[in-house]
Design an enzyme around this catalytic site. Structure first.
Site, short mmCIF file in Angstrom:
data_model
loop_
_atom_site.label_atom_id
_atom_site.label_comp_id
_atom_site.label_asym_id
_atom_site.label_seq_id
_atom_site.Cartn_x
_atom_site.Cartn_y
_atom_site.Cartn_z
N ASP A 27 0.76 -1.25 0.03
CA ASP A 27 0.09 -0.03 0.03
C ASP A 27 0.79 1.17 0.07
O ASP A 27 1.72 1.48 0.88
CB ASP A 27 -0.99 0.06 1.13
N ASP A 28 0.83 2.02 -1.13
CA ASP A 28 1.59 3.26 -1.13
C ASP A 28 2.99 3.10 -1.31
O ASP A 28 3.78 3.92 -1.01
CB ASP A 28 1.12 4.33 0.05
N CYS A 67 -6.38 4.06 -3.39
CA CYS A 67 -6.46 2.48 -2.90
C CYS A 67 -7.59 1.84 -3.72
O CYS A 67 -7.70 0.82 -4.03
CB CYS A 67 -6.66 2.72 -1.32
N HIS A 126 -11.06 -2.15 1.84
CA HIS A 126 -11.50 -1.12 1.02
C HIS A 126 -12.25 -0.87 -0.16
O HIS A 126 -12.38 0.05 -1.09
CB HIS A 126 -9.95 -0.44 0.79
N ASP A 260 -0.33 -0.63 -4.73
CA ASP A 260 -1.61 0.04 -5.36
C ASP A 260 -1.46 1.06 -6.01
O ASP A 260 -2.43 1.53 -6.90
CB ASP A 260 -2.63 -0.08 -4.12
N ASN A 261 -0.56 1.89 -5.64
CA ASN A 261 -0.31 3.17 -6.23
C ASN A 261 0.93 3.66 -6.03
O ASN A 261 1.83 3.01 -5.26
CB ASN A 261 -1.37 4.15 -6.06
#
Length: 454
Positions: A27-28, A67, A126, A260-261
């Site tokens: 995540d991130d 997300c 999410h 995710d990004n």
């Protein structure tokens, strides 16, 4: 729900059953956060080993810079505008009470079930866990352990409630315990299910804020809490890989590691411009690593464009399952690239949305940023933040990513023919997938008033 039909295949390498799939979804995590992507990155020996033993993509595209849309795209193989999750959920705001992954979207675990797979999801969902029909179990997972969304009080009363399926496992779980709890669950699942094919989706909270690494990692990286968090992610990955080896299924397991990004200001884009929340490359280009001993040749580094949406058709093909035929799947067959048999990407054009706003189109090395106003932006891009790129644009900007991956030299005046061609591509996808105030012909309608606003 349509019928899902398994097809007859010969398993790779003469195996008696289809391969296992493990997706580790950070995540991130930024393109430059790992030492296998940037020598100045944080030391990540376990993740680096996966890259050395397999395939490392230097051009791995995720179709969202936040997300929820990114997760929906991975699980469905479809652009977020097409599968109905174009914006991030915010659990403490009532307008999102009915906004979640639509129950009739077909996901990877649903497809793999027809080939006898057992499936597990751990971590951050999410996608509307508390919305009717949008729970991980509704999306095809057999087993689940996780929390509904991000870890933070602003995410509603259940932000620190750990669920096992639909039941509460524990309330008030410290963030520092989550990574170990998830990893323990994955290790036990591999041991229990090693005799049948399995799919595991490890949807980490780390390295998303709050930066709360567990006690054993605090101060270990020499690069602050963010670096410590990345090293905890690396340690978790090492434990999962060890469990796969210990279970005797190493040579029949395809492991995918990605994010995710792009990163927030705490992380590194490895020289890319922008980051999370924007459509510059730093928001959409992330690590992409594939490992399958004996099938994917080791030591490969590839600049062929791949996407997270490719996982659904890749897994279906290897499992002998027909992907859905009643809807558009945006992912493509990338197995020849992973096997070293091809260097040509199947993706001719890519589309960069920021929420519901189409902001860029890419064709090969060319990337065209489209004009936009502050009103067009989703709420996360309206905030002032360091590194936020192209919040407004009065004119088109064209970049050659092969020569200028940092997107700093606008060459639109030199190549008007390229600009015209990509504008035409943008018009076509806008008519199909929509835009701010435009409903596309293949855009799933969502139950949100003014989705770009919180």
């Amino acid at each position: 729900m349509i019928a899902i039909v398994a097809c007859s295949v010969s398993w790779a390498g003469g195996a008696e059953r289809p391969p296992n799939f493990v997706v580790i979804f950070a995540d991130d995590l930024g393109f430059g956060d790992l030492s296998c992507y940037d020598s100045q990155g944080i030391e990540t020996p376990n993740i680096d080993a996966i890259a050395q033993q397999g395939f490392r993509s230097t051009d791995f595209f995720v179709p969202a810079n936040v997300c929820s849309p990114s997760r929906a795209a991975l699980l469905t193989g479809r652009y977020p505008m097409r599968c109905g999750m174009p914006v991030a959920r915010h659990e403490s705001v009532s307008k999102y009470d009915r906004y979640g992954l639509a129950n009739d979207e077909i996901t990877i675990p649903e497809l793999l079930k027809s080939a006898g797979y057992r499936t597990l999801m751990v971590g951050k969902w999410h996608l509307g866990m508390e919305v009717d029909g949008a729970h991980p179990l509704d999306a095809g997972f057999d087993e689940h352990l996780g929390i509904p969304s991000n870890y933070g009080k602003q995410r509603g009363p259940n932000y620190n409630t750990l669920y096992r399926g639909r039941q509460i496992e524990q309330r008030n779980v410290p963030c520092q315990e989550l990574t170990k709890r998830y990893t323990d669950e994955v290790v036990r699942f591999i041991q229990r299910r090693k005799k049948q094919p399995f799919f595991i989706y490890v949807s980490h909270h780390i390295v998303h804020s709050p930066l709360l690494p567990s006690a054993g990692f605090v101060g270990k990286s020499g690069k602050g809490k963010y670096g410590d968090f990345v090293q905890e992610l690396d340690h978790s990955t090492g434990r999962i890989m060890a469990a796969i080896r210990d279970a005797g299924v190493d040579e029949n397991t395809l492991v995918v590691f990605t994010s995710d990004n792009g990163p927030t200001i705490a992380g590194s884009t490895g020289g890319l411009n922008g980051g999370k929340y924007c459509t510059l490359e730093g928001g959409h280009r992330v690590p992409g690593i594939f490992r399958w001993p004996g099938m994917i040749p080791a030591g490969q580094v590839s600049n062929a464009t791949l996407t997270s949406m490719d996982l659904l058709p890749l897994f279906c093909g290897l499992a002998g399952v027909m992907p859905p035929e009643d809807r558009k799947i945006d992912g493509e067959d990338i197995l020849p690239i992973l096997l070293g048999q091809s260097t040509e990407s199947p993706h001719k054009v890519l589309y960069y949305y920021n929420g519901t706003n189409l902001q860029a189109v890419r064709e090969g090395d060319w990337k065209l940023h489209l004009p936009r106003t502050a009103r067009d932006q989703p709420y996360w891009s309206k905030k002032k933040m360091k590194g936020r790129g192209f919040v407004t644009l009065n004119a088109h900007r064209l970049f050659n990513l092969r020569l200028d991956v940092g997107e700093t030299q606008d060459v639109s005046s030199r190549y008007p023919d390229v600009v015209a061609r990509l504008k035409q591509k943008a018009d076509g996808i806008r008519a199909e997938l929509g835009d701010v105030d435009v409903m596309g012909t293949d855009q799933r309608k969502i139950d949100l008033v003014d989705p770009q606003e919180r």
